[in-house]
Design a protein around this motif. Sequence first.
Motif, PDB file in Angstrom:
ATOM      1  N   ALA A   1      31.729  -7.705 -30.424  1.00 44.34           N
ATOM      2  CA  ALA A   1      31.383  -7.529 -29.105  1.00 44.34           C
ATOM      3  C   ALA A   1      32.287  -6.675 -28.430  1.00 44.34           C
ATOM      4  CB  ALA A   1      31.705  -9.073 -28.413  1.00 44.34           C
ATOM      5  N   ALA A   2      31.775  -5.899 -27.452  1.00 45.92           N
ATOM      6  CA  ALA A   2      32.762  -4.951 -26.948  1.00 45.92           C
ATOM      7  C   ALA A   2      32.664  -5.199 -25.451  1.00 45.92           C
ATOM      8  CB  ALA A   2      31.969  -3.525 -27.205  1.00 45.92           C
ATOM      9  N   ARG A   3      33.998  -4.940 -24.931  1.00 44.14           N
ATOM     10  CA  ARG A   3      34.084  -5.446 -23.182  1.00 44.14           C
ATOM     11  C   ARG A   3      34.296  -4.100 -22.653  1.00 44.14           C
ATOM     12  NH1 ARG A   3      36.911  -9.195 -26.059  1.00 44.14           N
ATOM     13  NH2 ARG A   3      38.865  -8.063 -26.111  1.00 44.14           N
ATOM     14  N   LEU A   4      33.590  -3.680 -21.698  1.00 39.44           N
ATOM     15  CA  LEU A   4      33.657  -2.567 -21.023  1.00 39.44           C
ATOM     16  C   LEU A   4      33.992  -2.641 -19.336  1.00 39.44           C
ATOM     17  CD1 LEU A   4      30.240  -1.380 -22.438  1.00 39.44           C
ATOM     18  CD2 LEU A   4      32.511  -0.578 -23.154  1.00 39.44           C
ATOM     19  N   ARG A   5      34.372  -1.288 -18.865  1.00 40.53           N
ATOM     20  CA  ARG A   5      34.980  -1.419 -17.477  1.00 40.53           C
ATOM     21  C   ARG A   5      34.313  -0.309 -16.938  1.00 40.53           C
ATOM     22  NH1 ARG A   5      40.776  -0.786 -16.277  1.00 40.53           N
ATOM     23  NH2 ARG A   5      40.297   1.308 -16.700  1.00 40.53           N
ATOM     24  N   LEU A   6      33.446  -0.324 -16.053  1.00 42.52           N
ATOM     25  CA  LEU A   6      32.973   0.658 -15.270  1.00 42.52           C
ATOM     26  C   LEU A   6      33.649   1.094 -14.053  1.00 42.52           C
ATOM     27  CD1 LEU A   6      31.086   3.272 -14.884  1.00 42.52           C
ATOM     28  CD2 LEU A   6      29.359   1.291 -13.877  1.00 42.52           C
ATOM     29  N   THR A   7      34.358   2.094 -13.908  1.00 41.59           N
ATOM     30  CA  THR A   7      34.921   2.506 -12.543  1.00 41.59           C
ATOM     31  C   THR A   7      33.955   3.527 -11.811  1.00 41.59           C
ATOM     32  OG1 THR A   7      36.948   2.506 -13.567  1.00 41.59           O
ATOM     33  CG2 THR A   7      36.935   3.563 -11.500  1.00 41.59           C
ATOM     34  N   LEU A   8      33.596   2.992 -10.662  1.00 40.28           N
ATOM     35  CA  LEU A   8      32.531   3.834  -9.753  1.00 40.28           C
ATOM     36  C   LEU A   8      33.218   4.894  -9.057  1.00 40.28           C
ATOM     37  CD1 LEU A   8      29.730   2.761  -9.964  1.00 40.28           C
ATOM     38  CD2 LEU A   8      31.273   0.959 -10.414  1.00 40.28           C
ATOM     39  N   THR A   9      32.524   6.069  -9.134  1.00 41.29           N
ATOM     40  CA  THR A   9      32.946   7.184  -8.527  1.00 41.29           C
ATOM     41  C   THR A   9      33.014   6.919  -6.771  1.00 41.29           C
ATOM     42  OG1 THR A   9      32.317   8.705 -10.070  1.00 41.29           O
ATOM     43  CG2 THR A   9      32.606   9.757  -7.806  1.00 41.29           C
ATOM     44  N   GLU A  10      31.953   6.253  -6.383  1.00 38.73           N
ATOM     45  CA  GLU A  10      31.836   5.841  -5.173  1.00 38.73           C
ATOM     46  C   GLU A  10      32.190   4.376  -4.772  1.00 38.73           C
ATOM     47  OE1 GLU A  10      28.602   7.761  -2.788  1.00 38.73           O
ATOM     48  OE2 GLU A  10      28.239   8.695  -4.574  1.00 38.73           O
ATOM     49  N   ARG A  11      33.145   3.956  -4.374  1.00 40.29           N
ATOM     50  CA  ARG A  11      33.290   2.377  -4.160  1.00 40.29           C
ATOM     51  C   ARG A  11      32.371   1.806  -3.410  1.00 40.29           C
ATOM     52  NH1 ARG A  11      39.058  -0.299  -2.022  1.00 40.29           N
ATOM     53  NH2 ARG A  11      38.206  -2.193  -2.302  1.00 40.29           N
ATOM     54  N   GLY A  12      31.679   2.454  -2.487  1.00 42.61           N
ATOM     55  CA  GLY A  12      30.611   1.711  -1.763  1.00 42.61           C
ATOM     56  C   GLY A  12      29.463   1.382  -2.492  1.00 42.61           C
ATOM     57  N   ARG A  13      29.170   1.886  -3.698  1.00 41.40           N
ATOM     58  CA  ARG A  13      28.163   1.707  -4.553  1.00 41.40           C
ATOM     59  C   ARG A  13      28.135   0.637  -5.766  1.00 41.40           C
ATOM     60  NH1 ARG A  13      24.216   6.553  -5.548  1.00 41.40           N
ATOM     61  NH2 ARG A  13      22.768   4.969  -5.452  1.00 41.40           N
ATOM     62  N   ALA A  14      29.475   0.027  -5.792  1.00 38.62           N
ATOM     63  CA  ALA A  14      29.915  -0.791  -6.506  1.00 38.62           C
ATOM     64  C   ALA A  14      28.777  -2.059  -6.573  1.00 38.62           C
ATOM     65  CB  ALA A  14      31.275  -1.397  -6.451  1.00 38.62           C
ATOM     66  N   GLU A  15      28.598  -2.627  -5.632  1.00 38.85           N
ATOM     67  CA  GLU A  15      27.590  -3.775  -5.267  1.00 38.85           C
ATOM     68  C   GLU A  15      26.384  -3.396  -5.987  1.00 38.85           C
ATOM     69  OE1 GLU A  15      27.482  -5.833  -1.672  1.00 38.85           O
ATOM     70  OE2 GLU A  15      29.630  -6.093  -1.528  1.00 38.85           O
ATOM     71  N   ARG A  16      25.818  -2.236  -5.817  1.00 33.42           N
ATOM     72  CA  ARG A  16      24.638  -1.871  -6.312  1.00 33.42           C
ATOM     73  C   ARG A  16      24.856  -1.633  -7.554  1.00 33.42           C
ATOM     74  NH1 ARG A  16      19.378  -2.570  -6.310  1.00 33.42           N
ATOM     75  NH2 ARG A  16      18.212  -0.595  -7.101  1.00 33.42           N
ATOM     76  N   ALA A  17      25.794  -1.065  -8.263  1.00 35.11           N
ATOM     77  CA  ALA A  17      25.867  -0.937  -9.692  1.00 35.11           C
ATOM     78  C   ALA A  17      25.803  -2.312 -10.350  1.00 35.11           C
ATOM     79  CB  ALA A  17      27.088  -0.204  -9.990  1.00 35.11           C
ATOM     80  N   ALA A  18      26.628  -3.175  -9.667  1.00 26.65           N
ATOM     81  CA  ALA A  18      26.701  -4.584 -10.320  1.00 26.65           C
ATOM     82  C   ALA A  18      25.225  -5.327 -10.251  1.00 26.65           C
ATOM     83  CB  ALA A  18      27.642  -5.555  -9.510  1.00 26.65           C
ATOM     84  N   ALA A  19      24.583  -5.097  -9.421  1.00 29.87           N
ATOM     85  CA  ALA A  19      23.179  -5.683  -9.209  1.00 29.87           C
ATOM     86  C   ALA A  19      22.162  -5.028 -10.153  1.00 29.87           C
ATOM     87  CB  ALA A  19      22.755  -5.403  -7.872  1.00 29.87           C
ATOM     88  N   LEU A  20      22.326  -3.748 -10.347  1.00 36.03           N
ATOM     89  CA  LEU A  20      21.465  -3.205 -11.569  1.00 36.03           C
ATOM     90  C   LEU A  20      22.046  -3.447 -13.134  1.00 36.03           C
ATOM     91  CD1 LEU A  20      21.278   0.486  -9.991  1.00 36.03           C
ATOM     92  CD2 LEU A  20      19.425  -1.126 -10.280  1.00 36.03           C
ATOM     93  N   LEU A  21      23.116  -3.961 -13.256  1.00 34.63           N
ATOM     94  CA  LEU A  21      23.803  -4.453 -14.436  1.00 34.63           C
ATOM     95  C   LEU A  21      23.537  -5.811 -14.329  1.00 34.63           C
ATOM     96  CD1 LEU A  21      26.896  -2.185 -14.885  1.00 34.63           C
ATOM     97  CD2 LEU A  21      24.962  -2.137 -16.207  1.00 34.63           C
ATOM     98  N   GLY A  22      22.810  -6.526 -13.710  1.00 33.66           N
ATOM     99  CA  GLY A  22      22.855  -7.895 -13.474  1.00 33.66           C
ATOM    100  C   GLY A  22      22.478  -8.760 -14.792  1.00 33.66           C
ATOM    101  N   PRO A  23      21.451  -8.187 -15.678  1.00 30.96           N
ATOM    102  CA  PRO A  23      21.198  -9.144 -16.836  1.00 30.96           C
ATOM    103  C   PRO A  23      22.594  -9.185 -17.803  1.00 30.96           C
ATOM    104  CG  PRO A  23      19.215  -7.422 -16.216  1.00 30.96           C
ATOM    105  CD  PRO A  23      20.686  -7.122 -15.096  1.00 30.96           C
ATOM    106  N   ALA A  24      23.321  -8.126 -17.740  1.00 24.81           N
ATOM    107  CA  ALA A  24      24.685  -8.171 -18.492  1.00 24.81           C
ATOM    108  C   ALA A  24      25.693  -9.351 -17.916  1.00 24.81           C
ATOM    109  CB  ALA A  24      25.298  -6.844 -18.862  1.00 24.81           C
ATOM    110  N   ASN A  25      25.340  -9.956 -16.765  1.00 24.88           N
ATOM    111  CA  ASN A  25      26.463 -10.762 -16.260  1.00 24.88           C
ATOM    112  C   ASN A  25      27.841 -10.169 -15.888  1.00 24.88           C
ATOM    113  OD1 ASN A  25      27.236 -13.276 -15.240  1.00 24.88           O
ATOM    114  ND2 ASN A  25      28.189 -13.831 -17.401  1.00 24.88           N
ATOM    115  N   PRO A  26      27.626  -9.138 -15.145  1.00 29.55           N
ATOM    116  CA  PRO A  26      28.810  -8.417 -14.811  1.00 29.55           C
ATOM    117  C   PRO A  26      29.689  -8.911 -13.812  1.00 29.55           C
ATOM    118  CG  PRO A  26      27.141  -7.387 -13.494  1.00 29.55           C
ATOM    119  CD  PRO A  26      26.474  -8.433 -14.425  1.00 29.55           C
ATOM    120  N   GLY A  27      30.903  -8.597 -13.907  1.00 39.05           N
ATOM    121  CA  GLY A  27      31.996  -9.086 -12.995  1.00 39.05           C
ATOM    122  C   GLY A  27      32.263  -7.631 -12.212  1.00 39.05           C
TER     123      GLY A  27
END
Length: 214
Positions: A20-46
Amino acid sequence: MALVDQWRAIADGLPGDWAAARLRLTLTERGRAERAAALLGPANPGLYASFVTFQVARGGAGTSAELARRLLARLDAERIGGTLKLIGVDEAPGAQAARRHLELAQQWELLSTELPEDWSDLYAEIELASSDYLDPGALRLAPVNPTRVPDRLAFRFRVARRFGYGASPEMTRRCLERLDAESIRGTLRILWALSDTRPVYTQGPVWYVGGRAV
């Protein structure tokens, strides 16, 4: 670099026995973090501030490497940019069993070779093979400031490569050699790893385990 390409580079650098690999995505635009999390939904993101974390599993249940690639492609398609970092790797059980036969200093050398070249901070664990090792183990690990793991024969500690919280890699090795010299056996694991951290007005990153800073 596209997120899909970043993931491909990370996947190419994973050890052959990764589970297993644990990953962290740091968004360039903070305002798009919720949208990024939604698109990654099947991966159960935090989601926390401008960070999104998720895990990729190899085989069995969970987010596969291919699913992770497709999810990250969704972010690329919407031009959601960011930096993807590997923050931890779990090995297959067979690999851990094989490593138990090595001395702790040898385990440290082996695990060190599997880290990213720019690693800067680690959170590590030593699980001892016997309760008889607890007191002498704590004494010989004192320079790395170990913390006892409740209800387990284990200690955890931090390692800082250049500066900040944690023992140096050299001190970590010396402490492990002290355990080996007393025939104290156990299994060493790296629970979390960060790369190229650059603290500002602080002594380094902070991990939270069970709601407490470590």
